[in-house]
Design a protein around this motif. Structure first.
Motif, PDB file in Angstrom:
ATOM      1  N   ALA A 103     -47.188 -74.822-105.397  1.00 12.43           N
ATOM      2  CA  ALA A 103     -45.768 -74.062-105.903  1.00 12.43           C
ATOM      3  C   ALA A 103     -45.423 -74.937-106.988  1.00 12.43           C
ATOM      4  CB  ALA A 103     -44.911 -74.367-104.512  1.00 12.43           C
ATOM      5  N   ASP A 146     -51.591 -74.836-102.086  1.00 12.56           N
ATOM      6  CA  ASP A 146     -51.528 -73.684-101.378  1.00 12.56           C
ATOM      7  C   ASP A 146     -52.951 -73.024-101.098  1.00 12.56           C
ATOM      8  OD1 ASP A 146     -48.878 -73.130-101.408  1.00 12.56           O
ATOM      9  OD2 ASP A 146     -48.839 -72.482-103.567  1.00 12.56           O
ATOM     10  N   LYS A 175     -54.438 -60.996-111.843  1.00 15.11           N
ATOM     11  CA  LYS A 175     -52.867 -61.099-112.446  1.00 15.11           C
ATOM     12  C   LYS A 175     -53.122 -61.275-113.729  1.00 15.11           C
ATOM     13  CE  LYS A 175     -52.551 -66.015-111.139  1.00 15.11           C
ATOM     14  NZ  LYS A 175     -51.915 -66.998-110.155  1.00 15.11           N
ATOM     15  N   GLU A 225     -26.534 -68.050 -97.980  1.00 12.80           N
ATOM     16  CA  GLU A 225     -27.074 -67.255 -99.239  1.00 12.80           C
ATOM     17  C   GLU A 225     -26.206 -65.869 -98.704  1.00 12.80           C
ATOM     18  OE1 GLU A 225     -29.759 -67.100-101.724  1.00 12.80           O
ATOM     19  OE2 GLU A 225     -29.502 -69.249-102.260  1.00 12.80           O
ATOM     20  N   SER A 269     -29.879 -74.707-101.783  1.00 11.46           N
ATOM     21  CA  SER A 269     -29.467 -73.869-102.917  1.00 11.46           C
ATOM     22  C   SER A 269     -28.022 -73.992-103.119  1.00 11.46           C
ATOM     23  CB  SER A 269     -30.019 -72.473-102.867  1.00 11.46           C
ATOM     24  OG  SER A 269     -29.330 -71.636-101.989  1.00 11.46           O
ATOM     25  N   PHE A 323     -38.599 -74.996-105.167  1.00  8.27           N
ATOM     26  CA  PHE A 323     -38.601 -73.580-104.789  1.00  8.27           C
ATOM     27  C   PHE A 323     -38.951 -73.274-103.497  1.00  8.27           C
ATOM     28  CE2 PHE A 323     -38.271 -72.945-109.357  1.00  8.27           C
ATOM     29  CZ  PHE A 323     -37.528 -71.871-109.462  1.00  8.27           C
ATOM     30  N   ASN A 324     -38.008 -72.890-102.538  1.00  4.76           N
ATOM     31  CA  ASN A 324     -38.153 -72.451-101.148  1.00  4.76           C
ATOM     32  C   ASN A 324     -38.548 -71.126-101.348  1.00  4.76           C
ATOM     33  OD1 ASN A 324     -38.606 -71.910 -98.474  1.00  4.76           O
ATOM     34  ND2 ASN A 324     -36.462 -72.790 -97.907  1.00  4.76           N
ATOM     35  N   GLY A 325     -39.809 -70.749-101.383  1.00  9.94           N
ATOM     36  CA  GLY A 325     -40.118 -69.262-101.690  1.00  9.94           C
ATOM     37  C   GLY A 325     -39.773 -68.696-103.097  1.00  9.94           C
ATOM     38  N   PHE A 326     -38.883 -67.659-103.263  1.00 13.02           N
ATOM     39  CA  PHE A 326     -38.149 -67.371-104.482  1.00 13.02           C
ATOM     40  C   PHE A 326     -36.892 -68.145-104.621  1.00 13.02           C
ATOM     41  CE2 PHE A 326     -41.577 -64.035-103.319  1.00 13.02           C
ATOM     42  CZ  PHE A 326     -42.331 -64.295-104.564  1.00 13.02           C
ATOM     43  N   ILE A 327     -36.263 -68.796-103.772  1.00 12.08           N
ATOM     44  CA  ILE A 327     -35.351 -69.497-103.918  1.00 12.08           C
ATOM     45  C   ILE A 327     -35.275 -70.845-104.538  1.00 12.08           C
ATOM     46  CG2 ILE A 327     -33.027 -70.045-102.608  1.00 12.08           C
ATOM     47  CD1 ILE A 327     -33.763 -68.634-100.322  1.00 12.08           C
ATOM     48  N   ARG A 328     -34.589 -70.909-105.735  1.00  9.86           N
ATOM     49  CA  ARG A 328     -34.253 -72.078-106.399  1.00  9.86           C
ATOM     50  C   ARG A 328     -33.426 -72.977-105.663  1.00  9.86           C
ATOM     51  NH1 ARG A 328     -31.472 -75.053-108.932  1.00  9.86           N
ATOM     52  NH2 ARG A 328     -31.896 -76.486-110.802  1.00  9.86           N
ATOM     53  N   THR A 329     -34.047 -74.112-105.243  1.00  8.30           N
ATOM     54  CA  THR A 329     -33.073 -75.288-104.375  1.00  8.30           C
ATOM     55  C   THR A 329     -33.018 -76.496-105.049  1.00  8.30           C
ATOM     56  OG1 THR A 329     -35.205 -75.770-103.169  1.00  8.30           O
ATOM     57  CG2 THR A 329     -33.879 -73.944-102.119  1.00  8.30           C
TER      58      THR A 329
END
Length: 379
Positions: free
Chosen positions: A11, A56, A97, A308, A340, A359-365
């Motif tokens: 990640a 991953d 991709k 959030e 975040s 990044f927690n998944g798509f959340i910038r923290t």
């Protein structure tokens, strides 16, 4: 077979943590965005899948080249040594991709790569007609970045974050790989107390127990490459034996998880049982403002609610303040919080010693780190 090139995907922001794990396994590596590349023998495929806590997936790199036309993509793919890695009866779907590249249609790239691999395998196996694809899974990926094509085969199967102990989870579960990263970025050692005050389904405490007893994260699951004949059953057997030999089941641990929701405490307890840590981790329903301890030199790692969602922000901000008050006297403890919320330090009441973007998944923290006093040196 000799040497193969492997890519441990990571990640964003944690490549250095993955690289350190690869080096700890004894392999030199290079680090780029989202990936750590290393050259090793085929046994490394087994060891990397079993041991890497923060990666991953482990991908086998087959080739890399520049391509700006479909012809070029076809010919250069066909020229690679697919038959060395893909058995005649293998199932070999192609995923893809494309980022900032002339060949931007992913579905076209996938079908061209598939055709090229089929042509190559026909020649390799001296075969006409269809391949049955009823055997082991060799999932090919075509990844194009700025016209550079990287072709890999996935050795992991299901992503490495799936450890096999999650019986249940809450609404926003933390990925096991990120939980392991959060612990790896602390100064915790297994002889110190460890607490997660927002434990949810128990992922952080369970990952801490695995790290504390040196239990390989992949010990309880299967991998796609276990069925690949060219790696050999003996390499997998030896790698699994190493996992068994290096586990330190006698290491005593003091790990606790708290959560305000009693249902999460039940789920966390079940997950810990599934992972084999029923007697080692204590879970308890409690809100963070009630936390007290007389233990010294512990580590607190938490992934609290971020506020959030609409209507949660005020509540979360009050909770951060209450947490700051509850932890204020813990001057020998180190505290690590992932959130975040941009005003975390202000609400918590203290600037962090260090913070790190994750990044927690798509959340910038940000990962806020507060380092406690060190224990006095023993003579």
């Amino acid at each position: 077979m000799g040497q193969v090139t492997l890519i441990a995907t990571a990640a964003m922001g944690i490549e250095a943590v993955v690289a350190k794990e690869v080096q700890d396994l004894g392999y030199d590596c290079t680090v780029e965005n989202g990936k750590v590349t290393f050259v090793a023998d085929e046994k490394a495929i087994c060891r990397a899948n079993l041991w890497l806590r923060t990666a991953d997936r482990i991908k086998l790199k087959i080739g890399e080249f520049k391509a700006t036309t479909f012809d070029e993509l076809f010919e250069k793919t066909k020229a690679l040594n697919w038959g060395q890695f893909i058995p005649e009866n293998a199932e070999f779907p192609v995923i893809g991709k494309s980022v900032k590249s002339t060949l931007y249609s992913v579905s076209d790239c996938q079908s061209i790569v598939k055709k090229a691999v089929v042509e190559n395998l026909k020649r390799h196996y001296r075969k006409e007609g269809w391949f049955e694809e009823s055997g082991p899974l060799c999932r090919i990926e075509v990844a194009i970045l700025k016209d550079i094509v990287t072709l890999t085969i996935d050795t992991s199967g299901v992503g490495l974050h799936k450890r096999g102990y999650r019986a249940g989870q809450g609404e926003a579960p933390l990925k096991e790989t990120l939980a392991a990263t959060l612990i790896k970025l602390t100064n915790w050692t297994p002889d110190k107390p460890f607490i997660d005050p927002f434990c949810g389904s128990g992922t952080i405490p369970i990952e801490a127990a695995m790290i504390g007893q040196n239990i390989a994260p992949g010990f309880n699951r299967d991998f796609a490459s276990e069925n690949w004949e060219w790696i050999g059953k003996s390499n997998w057997d030896q790698a699994r034996q190493e996992v068994e030999d290096l586990a330190n089941y006698d290491q005593p641990l003091d790990i606790q998880g708290f959560d305000i929701d009693h249902r999460m405490i039940n789920i966390a307890t079940e997950n810990a049982e599934e992972a084999g840590f029923a007697d080692l981790i204590t879970f308890k329903q409690m809100q963070v403002s009630d936390f007290t301890t007389n233990k010294q030199y512990g580590v607190i790692v938490g992934n609290p609610p971020y506020g959030e969602r609409l209507g949660e922000k005020k509540e979360v901000e009050q909770m951060y303040k209450a947490m700051g008050r509850a932890f204020a006297s813990l001057d020998t403890w180190s505290i690590y919080m992932l959130t975040s919320h941009p005003d975390f330090e202000k609400l918590f009441g203290k600037p962090a010693t260090k913070k790190r973007k994750l990044f927690n998944g798509f959340i910038r923290t940000d990962y806020y780190q507060y380092w406690g006093k060190r224990p006095p040196r023993t003579k």
